[in-house]
Design a protein around this motif. Structure first.
Motif, short mmCIF file in Angstrom:
data_model
loop_
_atom_site.label_atom_id
_atom_site.label_comp_id
_atom_site.label_asym_id
_atom_site.label_seq_id
_atom_site.Cartn_x
_atom_site.Cartn_y
_atom_site.Cartn_z
N LEU A 85 6.95 49.40 -28.50
CA LEU A 85 7.05 50.39 -29.43
C LEU A 85 7.46 50.40 -30.54
O LEU A 85 7.89 49.09 -31.11
N GLU A 86 7.03 51.23 -31.52
CA GLU A 86 7.34 50.94 -32.99
C GLU A 86 8.70 50.62 -33.15
O GLU A 86 9.82 51.55 -32.86
N ASP A 87 9.01 49.70 -34.00
CA ASP A 87 10.40 49.40 -34.70
C ASP A 87 11.20 49.10 -33.47
O ASP A 87 12.61 48.90 -33.54
N TRP A 88 10.71 48.79 -32.19
CA TRP A 88 11.73 48.33 -31.18
C TRP A 88 12.15 46.85 -31.42
O TRP A 88 13.40 46.87 -31.12
N HIS A 89 11.65 45.76 -32.20
CA HIS A 89 12.34 44.77 -32.21
C HIS A 89 13.24 44.92 -33.16
O HIS A 89 14.28 44.58 -33.10
N LEU A 90 13.12 45.76 -34.38
CA LEU A 90 14.01 45.91 -35.22
C LEU A 90 15.43 46.43 -34.79
O LEU A 90 16.52 45.99 -35.15
N LYS A 91 14.91 47.41 -33.85
CA LYS A 91 16.15 48.22 -33.28
C LYS A 91 17.03 47.54 -32.19
O LYS A 91 18.13 47.93 -31.82
N HIS A 92 16.40 46.31 -31.87
CA HIS A 92 17.22 45.56 -30.54
C HIS A 92 17.11 44.35 -30.79
O HIS A 92 17.26 43.06 -30.24
N ALA A 93 16.97 43.82 -32.12
CA ALA A 93 16.93 42.56 -32.61
C ALA A 93 18.24 41.83 -32.48
O ALA A 93 18.29 40.51 -31.92
N CYS A 94 19.40 42.35 -32.94
CA CYS A 94 20.57 41.68 -32.82
C CYS A 94 21.44 42.56 -32.06
O CYS A 94 21.72 43.48 -32.59
N ALA A 95 22.12 42.13 -30.75
CA ALA A 95 23.03 42.95 -30.01
C ALA A 95 24.48 43.25 -30.95
O ALA A 95 24.66 44.28 -30.84
N ILE A 112 -5.31 35.57 -33.81
CA ILE A 112 -4.71 36.67 -34.43
C ILE A 112 -3.23 36.71 -33.75
O ILE A 112 -2.93 36.35 -32.87
N LEU A 113 -2.64 36.97 -35.14
CA LEU A 113 -1.05 36.97 -35.01
C LEU A 113 -0.57 38.25 -34.39
O LEU A 113 -0.92 39.46 -35.12
N THR A 114 0.09 38.12 -33.29
CA THR A 114 0.71 39.56 -32.94
C THR A 114 2.02 39.31 -32.92
O THR A 114 2.87 38.67 -32.27
N SER A 115 2.66 39.89 -33.82
CA SER A 115 4.24 39.73 -34.13
C SER A 115 4.78 41.04 -34.48
O SER A 115 4.19 41.69 -35.63
N SER A 116 5.91 41.26 -34.04
CA SER A 116 6.79 42.54 -34.79
C SER A 116 7.44 42.42 -35.65
O SER A 116 7.94 43.40 -36.26
N CYS A 117 7.81 41.07 -36.30
CA CYS A 117 8.50 40.74 -37.41
C CYS A 117 7.55 40.63 -38.53
O CYS A 117 8.06 41.00 -39.50
#
Length: 619
Positions: free
Chosen positions: A82-92, A145-150
């Motif tokens: 999902l959009e911005d999922w990585h950002l919102k769960h990157a660091c506990a 193809i680079l697939t990365s949420s970062c």
């Protein structure tokens, strides 16, 4: 591939590489980026007696694509795409906010910086290079193809590019920002040509204050220009809202770029803080900012020190993904534990020495430390401009001297040189008009002459002003360098390197040559320089400029930061423990649901669960 090997050609392959060999190299390089693929391949080839460097490289690229495709499928099943999922769960510890927990001043603390060690030369044709237009790259096309949420795409970043050579960092905010206009590394127009020979000049990176990678962007055919910090700040604010705090080498200058309606705080990391003006240090240095705890906002420096050997974008993305899971997350509880011990030690030591220091200075109320900071701030703000009447008197004195020189030129050139005489006459009339305007502003009825007391006082003011400016320059070159060298631990270097640094500093400025390095290294505070007491206002007797009082001031604020750190850690520890429990329960549940439908996919989910369960290192 079902046999456990990766072919080196899609049609009629004659060589293949086992998954085990590729996996070994992949993990080895993730642990040590300095171990290049060339060295690994040549090592295997030496053992086998066959030299298939190109074939193994092709197989490794295919292996990485298989891994990326598998990760994308797992992310879709677990709804991690999902959009911005990585950002919102990157660091506990940073993002896993709990119900009814105390509010922190900063929702998220992060550091951002650019690293120009990861360069890639632009492959282009000479006849395509034109002024004002970047040449097209002629690198061979690739199917990777680079697939990365970062990673932020170049198209997304370029939305924030500035047309032409307009400078985002203008000097309009000099009064509110004393460092505005002093830092030139973000001047787009000046860096564009310098980096023109590179296609990629490095990466611009954002990490949370625990070290987890949040965002990255390739710096393409440019230096560390303004669009990169702008795009990451707006991206983070879109995900987390306002109330964020960032550490940036030139955060004071970048703050003036952001609009005032954005509730975002730009600070300066502890490593570069003492290279800024004193007023800037009071406003942006981490020691005096409430809500930071013991954070120094220099996480990027630690991150870049491990990643400088990486090359391709794919390798950079894979490394930081592995580093977040196996280094940052795995050591998160140990990191929090060590910070807790450090904070308790600082509080204990401060409470041991602070009462004696306060007794020696006759301090009964802790609020006096805050008053000292306000007094220092007001003093430094007052130094930005001399008093208006003194400025007019100095200008009047200088104009009278210039008018006298013009009169002498007219007398010497008349009537021999008509052309020069005509130009001198125009200059004389212009200077005379300016002198008359200043006399009107200062209410002077009789023109000053050298014998007048006013003339002599104004002359002293002009000389003192030049002297103070020279002292300011001396301080910026010597004192700031000392703080920088101390932070870099240069004081513990060998004798030869120590003398080399001294020689380099003396060569840097003629002003430093007047001081002996052995004397300068003993100076740490403003009041230690006897020269500085001859400024417009003697500050050597001010409490905040005295070494003992300054040490007491810093000790008090360090103790306050340690107490804040304890409050932050109590919140972050609860977040991490809750996250570990919730995430493990979520992954086990997903594995059970998928196992009956797709056993192979359930196995991949179980690997994520195993990684999550065994990553945390016990304290």
């Amino acid at each position: 591939m079902h046999q456990g090997v990766v072919p080196c050609s899609p049609i009629h392959p004659t060589a293949a590489v086992t998954f085990g060999a590729l996996e070994l190299f992949h993990i080895t390089q993730l642990r040590s980026p300095h171990f290049s693929i060339q060295a690994s391949i040549k090592t295997l080839c030496d053992l086998q007696g066959h030299y298939l460097s190109r074939q193994v490289s092709i197989a490794f690229d295919l292996y990485l694509q298989v891994h990326a495709h598998m990760d994308s499928i797992v992310s879709q099943v677990l709804q991690w795409d999902l959009e911005d999922w990585h950002l919102k769960h990157a660091c506990a510890a940073c993002t896993y906010k709990l119900t009814n927990e105390p509010e922190l001043k900063f929702k998220l603390l992060y550091a951002m910086d650019g690293n120009d060690s990861l360069k890639h030369v632009l492959q282009c044709l000479l006849d395509e290079i034109e002024d004002g237009h970047p040449p097209l790259s002629h690198d061979l096309p690739t199917s990777q193809i680079l697939t990365s949420s970062c990673y932020l795409s170049c198209e997304y970043v370029n939305k924030f590019a500035v047309a032409g050579s307009m400078d985002l960092f203008s000097n309009e905010d000099l009064e509110s920002n004393p460092c505005a206009g002093c830092w030139k590394n973000m001047d787009d127009a000046k860096t564009k040509k310098a980096w023109g020979i590179y296609d990629e000049t490095g990466i611009f990176m954002v990490v949370c204050h625990h070290g987890t990678c949040l965002l990255m962007a390739d710096m393409v055919q440019s230096g560390e220009c303004a669009k990169y910090p702008l795009v990451v700040v707006l991206k983070l604010m879109a995900a987390f809202g306002d109330g964020l705090g960032s550490g940036y080498d030139i955060g004071c200058q970048f703050q003036s770029t952001l609009t005032t309606n954005l509730n975002h705080t730009c600070l300066v990391g502890a490593f570069h803080g003492h290279m800024h003006h004193h007023l800037c240090q009071l406003l942006h240095l981490t020691l005096y900012v409430e809500g930071l705890g013991l954070e120094d906002l220099e996480t990027c420096k630690h991150t870049f020190s491990k990643s400088n050997a990486l090359t391709s974008t794919q390798a950079i993305n894979a490394y930081f993904k592995h580093n977040d899971s196996f280094e940052i997350y795995a050591n998160l509880t140990k990191f929090l534990f060590n910070n807790y011990k450090q904070a308790l030690m600082i509080i204990h030591d401060s409470k041991s020495i602070l009462p004696n220091l306060k007794h020696d200075l006759s301090i009964d109320d802790d609020t006096i430390f805050h008053r000292w900071l306000e007094e220092e701030k007001k003093h430094l703000e007052g130094l930005s401009h001399e008093p208006m009447e003194e400025m007019l008197q100095m200008e009047y004195w200088q104009r009278l001297g210039k008018l006298e020189i013009t009169e002498d030129n007219i007398a010497n050139n008349f009537p021999s040189n008509t052309t020069t005489y005509s130009g001198d006459t125009r200059n004389y009339n212009k200077d005379l008009l300016l002198v008359q305007e200043l006399e009107h502003k200062l209410d002077i009825s009789l023109c000053w002459v050298p014998e007048d007391k006013e003339w002599q006082n104004a002359g002293h003011l002009v000389a003192n002003q030049e002297y103070c400016h020279a002292l300011d320059n001396l301080e910026s070159l010597v004192v700031a360098q000392l703080f920088e060298l101390t932070k870099m631990n240069k004081a513990g270097t060998g004798y030869k390197l120590w003398k080399h640094i001294a020689k380099a500093l003396q060569t840097h400025s003629a002003a430093i040559k007047t001081l002996q390095w052995e004397q300068v290294v003993e100076y740490a505070f403003l009041a230690d320089f006897d020269l500085l007491q001859y400024m417009c206002e003697d500050i050597s007797q001010c409490p905040w400029a005295h070494p003992t009082a300054r040490f007491t001031l810093d000790t008090y604020f360090k103790m306050c930061q340690a107490e804040e750190e304890i409050e932050h850690l109590n919140i972050e520890i609860c977040r991490v423990i809750t996250y570990m429990h919730d995430e493990e329960h979520f992954l086990h549940t997903c594995e059970e649901k998928i196992n009956n439908i797709h056993p192979a996919l359930a196995h991949q989910v179980s690997q994520c669960c195993m990684l999550h369960s065994h990553s945390i290192i016990p304290i």
